[in-house]
Design an enzyme around this catalytic site. Structure first.
Site, PDB file in Angstrom:
ATOM      1  N   CYS A  68     169.096 -44.141  76.545  1.00  6.77           N
ATOM      2  CA  CYS A  68     168.988 -42.917  77.347  1.00  6.77           C
ATOM      3  C   CYS A  68     169.607 -43.134  78.724  1.00  6.77           C
ATOM      4  CB  CYS A  68     167.516 -42.523  77.489  1.00  6.77           C
ATOM      5  SG  CYS A  68     167.319 -40.984  78.408  1.00  6.77           S
ATOM      6  N   CYS A  72     164.081 -43.529  84.100  1.00  6.29           N
ATOM      7  CA  CYS A  72     162.617 -43.511  84.238  1.00  6.29           C
ATOM      8  C   CYS A  72     162.086 -44.950  84.243  1.00  6.29           C
ATOM      9  CB  CYS A  72     162.002 -42.716  83.098  1.00  6.29           C
ATOM     10  SG  CYS A  72     162.755 -41.090  82.895  1.00  6.29           S
ATOM     11  N   CYS A  75     160.158 -46.562  81.245  1.00  8.61           N
ATOM     12  CA  CYS A  75     160.576 -46.299  79.873  1.00  8.61           C
ATOM     13  C   CYS A  75     161.489 -47.379  79.289  1.00  8.61           C
ATOM     14  CB  CYS A  75     161.282 -44.954  79.813  1.00  8.61           C
ATOM     15  SG  CYS A  75     161.760 -44.528  78.120  1.00  8.61           S
ATOM     16  N   CYS A 112     155.286 -34.177  66.092  1.00  7.84           N
ATOM     17  CA  CYS A 112     156.107 -34.177  67.292  1.00  7.84           C
ATOM     18  C   CYS A 112     157.317 -35.089  67.080  1.00  7.84           C
ATOM     19  CB  CYS A 112     155.308 -34.707  68.477  1.00  7.84           C
ATOM     20  SG  CYS A 112     153.715 -33.905  68.667  1.00  7.84           S
ATOM     21  N   CYS A 143     156.593 -29.813  67.315  1.00  9.68           N
ATOM     22  CA  CYS A 143     156.784 -30.075  68.741  1.00  9.68           C
ATOM     23  C   CYS A 143     158.001 -30.979  68.866  1.00  9.68           C
ATOM     24  CB  CYS A 143     155.549 -30.779  69.316  1.00  9.68           C
ATOM     25  SG  CYS A 143     155.710 -31.257  71.049  1.00  9.68           S
ATOM     26  N   CYS A 203     153.900 -28.385  76.241  1.00 13.28           N
ATOM     27  CA  CYS A 203     153.136 -29.640  76.259  1.00 13.28           C
ATOM     28  C   CYS A 203     153.641 -30.400  77.476  1.00 13.28           C
ATOM     29  CB  CYS A 203     153.409 -30.424  74.976  1.00 13.28           C
ATOM     30  SG  CYS A 203     152.725 -32.089  74.977  1.00 13.28           S
ATOM     31  N   ARG A 275     145.319 -34.525  75.908  1.00 12.84           N
ATOM     32  CA  ARG A 275     145.618 -35.589  74.936  1.00 12.84           C
ATOM     33  C   ARG A 275     145.568 -36.966  75.559  1.00 12.84           C
ATOM     34  NH1 ARG A 275     150.644 -34.231  72.511  1.00 12.84           N
ATOM     35  NH2 ARG A 275     149.373 -32.780  71.346  1.00 12.84           N
TER      36      ARG A 275
END
Ligand code: SF4
Length: 330
Positions: A68, A72, A75, A112, A143, A203, A275
């Site tokens: 990616c 972040c 991550c 998801c 999702c 979400c 969640r």
């Protein structure tokens, strides 16, 4: 506790009204309550909209892993960090549907799908839309989390039948720049607007334990609870420190502070699924139970748990049974 806090909370409880005008001071006052009082408030809020003995089971599948371009700091899928994670291409539609069938057989009611993109390309969306249609046809809620969306992309996903779009705010507006530099907080809010405008459920939550202060946890909950409409799902993640990411070895969050964060989310967004997400694997049964008592009512079963021998899912089933909790729809 302030009188203002007591009276507004009482009003919300007596009417069942959802409030969107929470102030940071009110949310900070919730965090500061004695734990028994905070838990009582959270449980009262929980019962306004939910059966507190029911837990939603969702399953998350990574349909495109790693590589990616975003940075972040938490991550392992970011290409900026050297975590040894092997990047993979977008999965084939049939392979995703096989995982979805396994998820349904294991008791999931929401499936998801996550792709490690900054934002999806149009040709990628063709495949993702086919996945959404296929998963819906199995009778599961759908999702996806695909990064930033524009309005047209959100409309395409809605057209394929998408129920939920996940896009986390991660932390407070003030702390955000310490965690991500490749896109702004406003970018995130814009994507949430596009998702809402397309009529897709939202979400959206965040991650705690990233070295932020309590004021940042307050700021995160405040941003979520003052959105024009509360996210229908609010994942609260506890940082999983991964070697090779900038946040590896950066300390940990005191467990009761995590419970307080869950409770604050529950009280301020009583109609949302809260969640218990990343970090749950490392939590004791007792801490998870406290989180459920604080108002968490949704958990993930990981995808690998569905296709291979599944000790973690079995452990979850045993825990739910010990606590007298049942999956939604069971
Ligand atoms: S955008 Fe998503 S996949 Fe990419 S680095 Fe950030 S959290 Fe990871």
């Amino acid at each position: 506790m302030t009188t203002a806090l007591a009276s507004t909370a009482a009003a919300a409880h007596s009417t069942g009204a959802l409030r969107h005008d929470w102030t940071r001071a009110e949310i900070a006052a919730l965090f500061a309550l004695p734990l028994p009082e905070l838990m009582f408030r959270a449980q009262a809020a929980h019962r306004l909209f939910f059966d507190p003995t029911e837990i939603q089971i969702a399953t998350l599948l990574s349909i495109k892993t790693g590589g990616c371009p975003e940075d972040c700091a938490y991550c392992p899928q970011s290409a900026h960090h050297n975590t040894g994670l092997k990047a993979s291409k977008l999965m084939a539609v049939e392979a995703v549907l096989a995982e979805a069938r396994a998820a349904k057989a294991a008791g999931a009611d929401r499936f998801c799908m996550g792709a490690a993109w900054r934002s999806p390309k149009d040709r990628d969306l063709d495949a993702v839309c086919a996945m959404i249609e296929g998963v819906k046809a199995l009778g599961l809620e759908t999702c996806v989390t695909l990064g930033m969306l524009d309005g047209a992309q959100a409309q395409r996903l809605k057209g394929a039948g998408l129920d939920y779009y996940n896009h986390n705010l991660d932390t407070s507006p003030e702390f955000y720049g310490e965690i991500i530099t490749t896109r702004t907080y406003q970018d995130r809010l814009d994507t949430l607007d596009h998702v809402r405008a397309a009529g897709i459920h939202v979400c959206c939550g965040g991650i705690v334990g990233m070295g932020e202060g309590r004021e940042d946890r307050v700021g995160l909950i405040h941003t979520l609870a003052t959105l024009p409409k509360h996210p229908e799902s609010v994942p609260i993640n506890l940082l999983v420190q991964v070697e090779g990411t900038p946040l590896a070895g950066k300390g940990s969050l005191e467990p009761f502070e995590f419970v307080r964060t869950i409770a604050a989310a529950r009280i301020t967004m009583p109609g949302s699924w809260v969640r218990l997400s990343a970090g749950r694997e490392a939590m004791s049964e007792e801490l998870q139970a406290l989180c459920f008592l604080a108002g968490a009512n949704s958990i993930f079963y990981g995808p690998k748990l569905l296709t291979t021998p599944n000790p973690e899912a079995e452990r979850d089933a045993v825990l739910l049974d010990k606590l007298g909790l049942t999956p939604v729809g069971a």
